[in-house]
Design an enzyme around this catalytic site. Structure first.
Site, mmCIF file in Angstrom:
data_model
loop_
_atom_site.group_PDB
_atom_site.id
_atom_site.type_symbol
_atom_site.label_atom_id
_atom_site.label_comp_id
_atom_site.label_asym_id
_atom_site.label_seq_id
_atom_site.Cartn_x
_atom_site.Cartn_y
_atom_site.Cartn_z
ATOM 1 N N ASP A 287 1.019 -1.220 -0.077
ATOM 2 C CA ASP A 287 0.091 0.008 0.063
ATOM 3 C C ASP A 287 0.958 1.232 0.076
ATOM 4 O OD1 ASP A 287 -3.088 0.710 1.363
ATOM 5 O OD2 ASP A 287 -2.079 1.663 0.143
HETATM 6 C C1 GLC Z 1 -4.254 4.450 -0.275
HETATM 7 C C2 GLC Z 1 -5.056 3.259 -0.181
HETATM 8 C C3 GLC Z 1 -5.126 2.270 -0.821
HETATM 9 C C4 GLC Z 1 -4.959 2.976 -2.264
HETATM 10 C C5 GLC Z 1 -3.559 3.417 -2.408
HETATM 11 C C6 GLC Z 1 -3.334 3.972 -3.597
HETATM 12 O O1 GLC Z 1 -3.405 4.854 0.928
HETATM 13 O O2 GLC Z 1 -4.960 2.671 1.416
HETATM 14 O O3 GLC Z 1 -6.470 1.389 -1.222
HETATM 15 O O4 GLC Z 1 -5.211 2.011 -3.390
HETATM 16 O O5 GLC Z 1 -3.296 4.248 -1.429
HETATM 17 O O6 GLC Z 1 -4.055 5.203 -3.944
#
Ligand code: GLC
Length: 748
Positions: A287
């Site tokens: 993430d």
């Molecule tokens: C965010 C989220 C994730 C998302 C990623 C990219 O913090 O936790 O679900 O896909 O970053 O935006």
């Protein structure tokens, strides 16, 4: 060979059996590419950057952007996210393909959560439709629109199960139930990926967040997750396993620790279970910055440590921690990370790029003509209107208060959300445009001009910023008097209340579950002059609307329904669509009950008793306000004749007859629950193990049959082994998780 390497090999061999031809098609090409890639280029594939350069413009000449620009040139970037527009994607892709030594194309990811320009209802709302075909169709539409702007990978579906409405991200998933969540997750994966991942209108999906993110303590986003083995295996993991079994191409790990180990460095989760036991052959992306956050977790000393811990634990791609691009090459050279792990990660990433068709045609997803033709396409509006109507849940309808007569005189419409054309779009709409939702007022005007609108007090004060809290008006009562006057002069009041579109979503956990701001005061003030109120709720999570339930004749749960919100709501209010939604998540009476869900363990003191020594509160009921699976209709469905045939323990049949005993046609969701009365690990008081949504004309009956196999009757024991134990089972069939017809059988 180490245990997890054995598991990895066994998983790979398992997959070889399943995807035999597919593997042969690409593995040879990947092998030859790996042979000529330098270690730096291999590590480059494992590095994902956020969009930092409008590549149709001038090149970055200084600072971070310049460094990243050079990394693109040297093949030290394998993926990007948040790059907008087919032209921009094409320019960036051309730069990398032409400038880097091997010209390996980038994969472009984006959070396409519930649409891109045309927005579907938020995922929790769609889950309330229990209509897997409509949900798959909605994801298909999202893939068509997002691929038209150059995207070939979405960070969706979120398949996190959660029982805590305080958590902001409940809006993004499918609610509290594992069985429903797994079915919906698979429908979304199929919708995004289609039948041919190399087609220009299909995109790779991501099962996220692996794992346990929805169990953040106290419902506070990014908080600690500490759970038992049974919860991990029986509640949290199955939706991910179902997605892997349906060929989801990527998995995103989660910010949280799970039992003390951050998911991003959790070899047990990523290598032993995901890639080992389940044989997952796509790739794992971290993430955003979740690698670097292991320093704050107290698990990594620095980003060098992050690179080692994450790579060794099977986190294949680093999103925005800069750990791999800065340190992984040296860590391999120093023997701290086995090159075999790097090769495995790169193989997985290249495999998905081949499957997407990018290696044959890097510009496959970059057609500006498609972008012009497909965004906001009328077919997409029809798709999202259909699923929006199906997502609405009728929570209360005393004495047939609804539907309203089409040309009923003197309707008052009250509440700032009634005219709002942005909140209904909900959160997680990265590519969309504010102000593009059909408002409630616009929807109503298709049915009647005889309404007077009074906004009441402002709801949000100040600008709405993506990364900042919405400032809710809690003091300025301007507008109260006018709203009360308009209500007092009308026959019926439609009050549109709830949450702003960005009061749920990432980083938006709430400690309270009441109507925010002055809305409850406004509701009670209007009620005092006119009790004939239908409450239309617009919200991204279950709310504790107990006062409304005790006082109002009608309540409609309308969530954040996306682009066609107002049209869907009006169709239900005026009876052109008979509401068929069922709650995918329990509504509490008060926030103190949370986490509250339909299928807890029974405990040793389930009560109720005439004394205090049983599991209860002294100041609140144990009962929810509305249970999981609940939803009313403008007609009535009668269940009769339950019959259980357990003669074949591998296929226990449960039959029931459902009749539409009302005066209008409608759709029902017949739900089957089981209870394993005695087991080696205690089992919940009930578990959803089947459902079917169908339409019935007035007076029409249908016999519904459910078949229970080992898959439905078994569970994971505390060693993670799936077991089916003989003994007594209850079955319950009805239109909600409460009530319904009960049967029993003895599993031999
Ligand atoms: C965010 C989220 C994730 C998302 C990623 C990219 O913090 O936790 O679900 O896909 O970053 O935006």
């Amino acid at each position: 060979m180490k245990n997890h390497q054995l598991k990895l090999l066994s998983g790979f061999l398992l997959l070889l059996g399943i995807h035999g031809n597919l593997f042969a098609q690409y593995e040879a090409k990947i092998d030859s590419l790996l042979r000529i890639m330098t270690l730096e280029e291999k590590v480059g594939q494992m590095n994902q950057y956020n969009g930092f350069w409008e590549a149709t413009g001038t090149s970055p000449s200084s600072g971070d952007a310049k460094v990243k620009y050079e990394h693109l040139k040297k093949g030290r970037v394998g993926a990007m996210l948040n790059v907008r527009g087919a032209e921009n994607v094409r320019a960036l892709q051309e730069f990398v393909v032409k400038e880097s030594r091997l010209g390996i194309p980038l994969i472009f990811g984006l959070d396409v959560i519930h649409g891109h320009k045309t927005l579907a209802p938020i995922p929790l709302a769609e889950a309330a439709s229990w209509d897997l075909k409509a949900i798959e169709q909605s994801a298909r539409m999202s893939a068509i629109e997002s691929s038209a702007v150059g995207i070939n990978w979405t960070f969706a579906p979120m398949v996190d199960i959660t029982r805590d409405a305080r958590w902001g991200r409940v809006m993004e998933g499918a609610g509290e139930d594992t069985y429903l969540g797994a079915k919906i997750g698979v429908a979304r994966v199929r919708g995004f990926q289609g039948e041919d991942l190399s087609a220009p209108n299909t995109i790779a999906a991501t099962a996220k967040h692996f794992a346990g993110y929805g169990f953040a303590e106290a419902g506070r986003d990014y908080n600690t997750v500490d759970i038992g083995t049974s919860t991990l295996y029986n509640i949290i993991l199955p939706p991910f396993k179902a997605a892997v079994e349906n060929n989801v191409r990527t998995v995103m790990n989660s910010f949280n620790v799970i039992n003390g180990i951050p998911s991003t460095a959790n070899a047990f989760l990523q290598r032993d279970i995901l890639k080992g036991e389940w044989g997952f052959d796509g790739f794992v992306v971290s993430d955003w910055g979740s690698g670097a956050e292991m320093i704050d977790h107290g698990f990594a000393r620095d980003t060098v440590d992050v690179a080692v811990l994450a790579a060794n634990a099977g986190s294949d791609m680093d999103m925005e921690s800069y750990a791999y691009v800065r340190h992984l090459k040296r860590m391999v050279e120093e023997g701290k990370v086995d090159i075999a792990y790097v090769d495995d990660a790169v193989r997985r990433i290249l495999r998905v790029k081949y499957e997407l068709g990018l290696m044959d045609d890097p510009y496959r997803y970059c057609d500006p003509e498609r972008e012009k033709e497909l965004l906001y396409h009328p077919d997409h509006m029809a798709t999202v209107l259909d699923v929006a109507k199906k997502s609405i849940v009728l929570l209360k309808n005393e004495k047939g208060f609804l539907p309203l007569e089409k040309h009923q005189k003197k309707i008052a419409v009250i509440g700032p959300l009634a005219a709002d054309k942005t909140s209904p779009l909900g959160n997680w709409r990265i590519g969309s445009d504010d102000g593009t939702a059909v408002s409630v007022l616009e929807g109503l005007s298709k049915y009647t001009e005889n309404y007077t609108y009074s906004k009441g007090p402002d709801f949000v004060v100040g600008p709405i910023e993506f990364a900042l809290e919405a400032k809710i008006n809690e003091t300025d009562t301007t507008g109260f008097a006018e709203a009360i006057r308009v209500a007092g002069a009308s026959e019926v009041v439609i009050m549109v209340l709830g949450e702003h579109g960005i009061q749920s979503g990432e980083g938006r956990s709430r400690a309270r579950l009441d109507l925010p701001g002055l809305q409850q005061e406004l509701l009670e003030a209007v009620y005092a002059v006119n009790p004939n109120i239908v409450l239309v709720l617009m919200n991204g999570r279950p709310l504790a609307i107990t006062w409304a339930d005790e006082h109002l004749p009608a309540i409609v749960e309308a969530w954040h329904l996306g682009s066609q919100s107002g049209n869907a709501i009006a169709a239900v209010l005026f009876g052109d669509y008979n509401p068929s939604g069922k709650l995918p998540m329990t509504f509490p009476r008060s926030v103190g009950q949370v986490p509250i869900y339909y299928n807890p363990y029974n405990t040793g003191r389930p009560g109720p008793k005439d004394e205090v020594f049983w599991s209860h509160y002294t100041d609140e009921s144990n009962k929810p306000l509305y249970p999981f699976g609940y939803g009313l209709s403008y007609t009535h469905f009668e269940y009769s004749g339950i019959h259980v045939d357990a003669s074949n323990p591998k296929a226990v049949k449960v039959q029931v007859t459902v009749k539409n005993t009302g005066k209008v046609a409608g759709e029902e969701v017949a739900q089957l629950y089981i209870r394993d009365r005695v087991a080696s690990v205690v089992r919940p008081v009930k578990e959803l193990k089947g459902f079917e949504k169908f339409a019935l004309a007035p007076g029409e009956s249908k016999t519904v049959e459910f078949v229970l196999t080992d898959a439905e009757l078994g569970f994971y024991d505390n060693s993670g082994k799936f077991v089916v134990e003989p003994g007594e089972f209850d079955v319950m069939v009805g239109g909600s998780s409460e009530g319904g017809l009960v049967g029993k059988f003895e599993l031999q």
